[in-house]
Scaffold this motif. Sequence first.
Motif, short mmCIF file in Angstrom:
data_model
loop_
_atom_site.label_atom_id
_atom_site.label_comp_id
_atom_site.label_asym_id
_atom_site.label_seq_id
_atom_site.Cartn_x
_atom_site.Cartn_y
_atom_site.Cartn_z
N ILE A 143 0.84 -1.20 0.00
CA ILE A 143 0.00 0.00 0.00
C ILE A 143 0.87 1.25 0.00
N VAL A 144 1.90 1.28 0.84
CA VAL A 144 2.81 2.43 0.89
C VAL A 144 3.49 2.62 -0.46
N GLY A 145 3.93 1.53 -1.07
CA GLY A 145 4.59 1.63 -2.37
C GLY A 145 3.68 2.22 -3.43
N ILE A 146 2.42 1.76 -3.49
CA ILE A 146 1.49 2.28 -4.48
C ILE A 146 1.16 3.74 -4.19
N LEU A 147 1.02 4.11 -2.93
CA LEU A 147 0.75 5.51 -2.59
C LEU A 147 1.92 6.41 -3.00
N LEU A 148 3.15 5.92 -2.84
CA LEU A 148 4.30 6.69 -3.29
C LEU A 148 4.28 6.86 -4.81
N LEU A 149 3.88 5.81 -5.52
CA LEU A 149 3.77 5.90 -6.97
C LEU A 149 2.70 6.91 -7.38
N LEU A 150 1.59 6.92 -6.67
CA LEU A 150 0.53 7.88 -6.96
C LEU A 150 0.99 9.32 -6.69
N CYS A 151 1.81 9.50 -5.65
CA CYS A 151 2.38 10.82 -5.38
C CYS A 151 3.29 11.26 -6.53
#
Length: 315
Positions: A143-151
Amino acid sequence: MAFIGGSGPAAINFALEGSQPPVIAGFRMMTAAIMLVTYALATGREMLPPWHPVGRKVWAYGAAAGFFGYAMPFSLFPIAQTQVSSIMAGIVMAFLPVMSIVMAALFAKEPLTKKSLVGVLIGTVGVLILLGPAIFSGAEATIVGILLLLCAVFGYASMGVVMRRAPEYPARSFAATMMASAALMTLPFMLMQGFSEVTTQGYLAMLYLGILPTGLTAIVIITVVRRAGAGFLATSAYASPVISVVFGLLFFSEPLLINQIIGLLTIFLGVALSQGNLTALQKKAWPRIVVAAFPRRRTRSPQSSQTASPPRADA
């Protein structure tokens, strides 16, 4: 451009085997900045200094675009890919056109039509499909990885808004200014991390990232937009995530999960609806692709003596 851009996540994976994220971002930026500044000056483009009355404004917008479009996302991508696959990184990038529409409507006064709004909602559903398994399984790292990608995608979309508001300035010079600003932002973190652990493979991967997916892509964008238009360039948004998936399967044997396929197709549908690209791809982009690949191919009936015109080179 789609091939080079789609290879970026795989190259980051290679670089991560011997380099830390700040080093990857900084080295990549410095390489691209040197390349673009050299290219701009060699082709006769002027670069005004920051203390020049016009240059002050250009460098301010260049620094903002460099932060949102390069320094921030290029720093986040290597961190995110320590927690997610290169396939997932490429797929999340497909959400960029949808987020760009939202940012343009909010900050660039571009109208958000009903079709665009439906496309944005469908694209958002696609991202939620990607997040779904991680949420329900409690895989926090994913989840953290995908949120960083979205950022990072948010940064790319913000760069588009900044560039729309930027003053008139030669495109090559502005690209060089933007990249030089981003390189200066990432340089301190690269020097603090150091190069003691970087392997030969890491250096080669970072050189590739700086020269091709960063530096050369910026030049290709300028060339393609001037010769074939921004609408034609936008079709690369469909190909890059697919190429990222192929690279992930070939070089890292990463699994391609069913939710990733469904999420990718859902995001593509949202992009097509929001930009009207289903019709544009059929009427404008596809004939240009055919003419470029098969210059002698007739696009009309055999009885007709007319053939398709190639894309304008003087646009």
